[in-house]
Design an enzyme around this catalytic site. Structure first.
Site, PDB file in Angstrom:
ATOM      1  N   GLN A  65     -15.182   3.998  -6.101  1.00  0.00           N
ATOM      2  CA  GLN A  65     -14.555   2.819  -5.493  1.00  0.00           C
ATOM      3  C   GLN A  65     -13.051   3.046  -5.396  1.00  0.00           C
ATOM      4  OE1 GLN A  65     -16.447  -1.017  -7.304  1.00  0.00           O
ATOM      5  NE2 GLN A  65     -16.508   0.555  -8.839  1.00  0.00           N
ATOM      6  N   ASN A  66     -12.600   4.134  -5.981  1.00  0.00           N
ATOM      7  CA  ASN A  66     -11.152   4.355  -6.041  1.00  0.00           C
ATOM      8  C   ASN A  66     -10.600   4.849  -4.714  1.00  0.00           C
ATOM      9  OD1 ASN A  66     -11.301   3.549  -8.616  1.00  0.00           O
ATOM     10  ND2 ASN A  66     -11.064   5.563  -9.551  1.00  0.00           N
ATOM     11  N   VAL A  67      -9.354   4.511  -4.499  1.00  0.00           N
ATOM     12  CA  VAL A  67      -8.694   4.895  -3.252  1.00  0.00           C
ATOM     13  C   VAL A  67      -7.689   6.019  -3.499  1.00  0.00           C
ATOM     14  CG1 VAL A  67      -9.143   2.698  -2.113  1.00  0.00           C
ATOM     15  CG2 VAL A  67      -7.105   2.918  -3.540  1.00  0.00           C
ATOM     16  N   ASP A  68      -7.560   6.450  -4.754  1.00  0.00           N
ATOM     17  CA  ASP A  68      -6.710   7.617  -5.062  1.00  0.00           C
ATOM     18  C   ASP A  68      -7.518   8.889  -4.807  1.00  0.00           C
ATOM     19  OD1 ASP A  68      -8.139   8.555  -7.488  1.00  0.00           O
ATOM     20  OD2 ASP A  68      -7.365   6.759  -8.454  1.00  0.00           O
ATOM     21  N   SER A  92     -15.642  -2.528 -13.563  1.00  0.00           N
ATOM     22  CA  SER A  92     -16.036  -3.835 -14.114  1.00  0.00           C
ATOM     23  C   SER A  92     -17.368  -4.284 -13.505  1.00  0.00           C
ATOM     24  CB  SER A  92     -14.970  -4.880 -13.798  1.00  0.00           C
ATOM     25  OG  SER A  92     -14.827  -5.018 -12.395  1.00  0.00           O
ATOM     26  N   TYR A 107       0.823  -1.218   0.000  1.00  0.00           N
ATOM     27  CA  TYR A 107       0.000   0.000   0.000  1.00  0.00           C
ATOM     28  C   TYR A 107       0.856   1.267   0.000  1.00  0.00           C
ATOM     29  CZ  TYR A 107      -4.154  -2.772   0.056  1.00  0.00           C
ATOM     30  OH  TYR A 107      -5.142  -3.640  -0.333  1.00  0.00           O
ATOM     31  N   HIS A 125     -14.409   2.647  -0.688  1.00  0.00           N
ATOM     32  CA  HIS A 125     -13.395   1.645  -0.320  1.00  0.00           C
ATOM     33  C   HIS A 125     -12.179   2.250   0.378  1.00  0.00           C
ATOM     34  CE1 HIS A 125     -15.150  -1.195  -3.632  1.00  0.00           C
ATOM     35  NE2 HIS A 125     -15.850  -1.211  -2.523  1.00  0.00           N
ATOM     36  N   GLY A 134     -15.673   3.380 -15.813  1.00  0.00           N
ATOM     37  CA  GLY A 134     -14.454   2.622 -15.516  1.00  0.00           C
ATOM     38  C   GLY A 134     -14.569   1.608 -14.401  1.00  0.00           C
ATOM     39  N   ARG A 190       1.455   1.801  -3.574  1.00  0.00           N
ATOM     40  CA  ARG A 190       0.247   2.332  -4.223  1.00  0.00           C
ATOM     41  C   ARG A 190       0.090   3.832  -3.914  1.00  0.00           C
ATOM     42  NH1 ARG A 190       0.697  -1.891  -5.676  1.00  0.00           N
ATOM     43  NH2 ARG A 190       1.260  -0.660  -7.482  1.00  0.00           N
TER      44      ARG A 190
HETATM   45  P1  NAD Z   1     -11.705  -3.191 -11.978  1.00  0.00           P
HETATM   46  O1  NAD Z   1     -10.230  -3.304 -12.051  1.00  0.00           O
HETATM   47  O2  NAD Z   1     -12.487  -4.392 -11.537  1.00  0.00           O
HETATM   48  O3  NAD Z   1     -12.290  -2.780 -13.398  1.00  0.00           O
HETATM   49  C1  NAD Z   1     -11.795  -1.688 -14.118  1.00  0.00           C
HETATM   50  C2  NAD Z   1     -12.718  -1.438 -15.280  1.00  0.00           C
HETATM   51  O4  NAD Z   1     -12.286  -0.280 -15.958  1.00  0.00           O
HETATM   52  C3  NAD Z   1     -12.756  -2.583 -16.306  1.00  0.00           C
HETATM   53  O5  NAD Z   1     -14.093  -2.871 -16.618  1.00  0.00           O
HETATM   54  C4  NAD Z   1     -12.041  -2.000 -17.533  1.00  0.00           C
HETATM   55  O6  NAD Z   1     -12.574  -2.482 -18.744  1.00  0.00           O
HETATM   56  C5  NAD Z   1     -12.300  -0.537 -17.367  1.00  0.00           C
HETATM   57  N1  NAD Z   1     -11.256   0.332 -17.945  1.00  0.00           N
HETATM   58  C6  NAD Z   1      -9.917   0.131 -18.003  1.00  0.00           C
HETATM   59  N2  NAD Z   1      -9.305   1.184 -18.581  1.00  0.00           N
HETATM   60  C7  NAD Z   1     -10.286   2.071 -18.891  1.00  0.00           C
HETATM   61  C8  NAD Z   1     -10.311   3.357 -19.508  1.00  0.00           C
HETATM   62  N3  NAD Z   1      -9.181   3.938 -19.934  1.00  0.00           N
HETATM   63  N4  NAD Z   1     -11.491   3.976 -19.668  1.00  0.00           N
HETATM   64  C9  NAD Z   1     -12.667   3.386 -19.259  1.00  0.00           C
HETATM   65  N5  NAD Z   1     -12.706   2.172 -18.680  1.00  0.00           N
HETATM   66  C10 NAD Z   1     -11.538   1.514 -18.492  1.00  0.00           C
HETATM   67  O7  NAD Z   1     -12.037  -1.926 -11.080  1.00  0.00           O
HETATM   68  P2  NAD Z   1     -13.290  -1.589 -10.205  1.00  0.00           P
HETATM   69  O8  NAD Z   1     -14.557  -1.985 -10.856  1.00  0.00           O
HETATM   70  O9  NAD Z   1     -13.088  -0.200  -9.713  1.00  0.00           O
HETATM   71  O10 NAD Z   1     -13.031  -2.628  -9.017  1.00  0.00           O
HETATM   72  C11 NAD Z   1     -13.127  -2.244  -7.844  1.00  0.00           C
HETATM   73  C12 NAD Z   1     -11.804  -2.191  -7.014  1.00  0.00           C
HETATM   74  O11 NAD Z   1     -10.612  -1.706  -7.595  1.00  0.00           O
HETATM   75  C13 NAD Z   1     -12.116  -1.200  -5.973  1.00  0.00           C
HETATM   76  O12 NAD Z   1     -12.182  -1.878  -4.761  1.00  0.00           O
HETATM   77  C14 NAD Z   1     -10.986  -0.176  -5.959  1.00  0.00           C
HETATM   78  O13 NAD Z   1     -10.700   0.164  -4.618  1.00  0.00           O
HETATM   79  C15 NAD Z   1      -9.904  -0.883  -6.612  1.00  0.00           C
HETATM   80  N6  NAD Z   1      -8.828  -0.110  -7.299  1.00  0.00           N
HETATM   81  C16 NAD Z   1      -8.700   1.238  -7.221  1.00  0.00           C
HETATM   82  C17 NAD Z   1      -7.676   1.892  -7.910  1.00  0.00           C
HETATM   83  C18 NAD Z   1      -7.554   3.401  -7.775  1.00  0.00           C
HETATM   84  O14 NAD Z   1      -7.928   3.967  -6.761  1.00  0.00           O
HETATM   85  N7  NAD Z   1      -7.044   4.082  -8.806  1.00  0.00           N
HETATM   86  C19 NAD Z   1      -6.785   1.186  -8.695  1.00  0.00           C
HETATM   87  C20 NAD Z   1      -6.932  -0.213  -8.742  1.00  0.00           C
HETATM   88  C21 NAD Z   1      -7.968  -0.847  -8.053  1.00  0.00           C
END
Ligand code: NAD
Length: 239
Positions: free
Chosen positions: A92-95, A177, A59, A110, A175, A62
């Site tokens: 759902q992002n942690v950034d 899944s 983390y 999250h 963005g 990250r």
């Molecule tokens: P996920 O990884 O399950 O899915 C990401 C989705 O984004 C996919 O469906 C993919 O097709 C799509 N995608 C990829 N690049 C894209 C783009 N350029 N434009 C549009 N769509 C794009 O992520 P999720 O559904 O957010 O899963 C949840 C978990 O991931 C959360 O618990 C979250 O905390 C965590 N997470 C967060 C970060 C962050 O904060 N940046 C990074 C990685 C994971």
């Protein structure tokens, strides 16, 4: 649906895909983090108890990646939409890229990388911009841990998020899944009449009922949607 400034509410539900073009890896794509690391070794309370050093190191990395990343055109377009709409981001992002783009209402389901949390009392959290190290304690004298919802832990602010989405005029998902519950099922709480759109490269499973799916990169599609919605709102106020 309308706030005290007369602005209609747009709820935006975001996932890792919106930050992918800022250079932060998603979890479940081909090059996603869970392809290289094990959830069971890094993202559960048991993992932290077994090997806190490994979990903190993951983390802390990250956190550095998020700090070095910059908001992209999709984050910025959503922040600019606040000129004409009451925009609530449920992420759902942690950034913190939504906040750094200028969004003022961001709900983190999250957790947040830039905060630390007591490992015995989750409600005790701290602004924590630096690394979390072994031997750093909360005020109850327990080891600090990342302010991250690990697998098996309850999602934060779920009720507040649900209330926002239930009163939305438009809903935009970007963005995600849609494979992490209960976060993903929030989309089903949108009003029947609300315009509902999903933007992603792909969705695992079914598109929620009455959502229009627009396949594409967030930075290409989201600014166009925001531009159209802004125009519609401005025109509706002029007529
Ligand atoms: P996920 O990884 O399950 O899915 C990401 C989705 O984004 C996919 O469906 C993919 O097709 C799509 N995608 C990829 N690049 C894209 C783009 N350029 N434009 C549009 N769509 C794009 O992520 P999720 O559904 O957010 O899963 C949840 C978990 O991931 C959360 O618990 C979250 O905390 C965590 N997470 C967060 C970060 C962050 O904060 N940046 C990074 C990685 C994971």
């Amino acid at each position: 649906m309308v706030n005290n400034l007369g602005k209609r509410k747009i709820v935006v539900f975001t996932g890792a895909g919106i930050s992918a073009e800022s250079g932060l890896r998603t979890f479940r794509d081909g090059d996603g983090l869970w392809e290289s690391y094990s959830i069971h070794e890094l993202a559960t309370k048991d993992a932290f108890e077994r090997n806190p050093k490994l979990v903190l190191s993951f983390y802390n990395q990250r956190k550095v990646a998020a700090k070095n990343a910059q908001p992209n055109k999709a984050h910025i377009a959503l922040a600019e939409l606040e000129d004409v709409y009451d925009v609530v981001i449920i992420t759902q992002n942690v950034d913190d890229l939504h906040e750094r783009a200028g969004s003022s209402k961001v709900i983190h389901l999250h957790g947040q990388l830039n905060r630390a949390q007591s490992s015995i009392e989750p409600s005790i959290t701290y602004d924590w911009d630096k690394r979390i190290e072994i031997g750093q304690y909360c005020e109850l004298n327990s080891q600090l841990r990342p302010n991250i919802v690990w697998f098996g832990e309850p999602v934060m602010h779920l009720e507040e998020a649900r209330e926002h989405i239930k009163s939305a005029y438009k809903v935009l998902g970007v963005g995600s899944s849609l494979s992490v519950q209960p976060a993903a099922s929030l989309l089903n709480k949108a009003p029947f009449r609300a315009e509902k759109t999903l933007v992603s490269l792909e969705i695992k499973g079914k598109i929620p009922f009455s959502y229009k799916f627009m396949r594409g990169k967030a930075t290409n599609v989201v600014p166009v949607i925001c531009k159209n919605w802004r125009k519609l709102e401005v025109n509706s106020k002029c007529t």
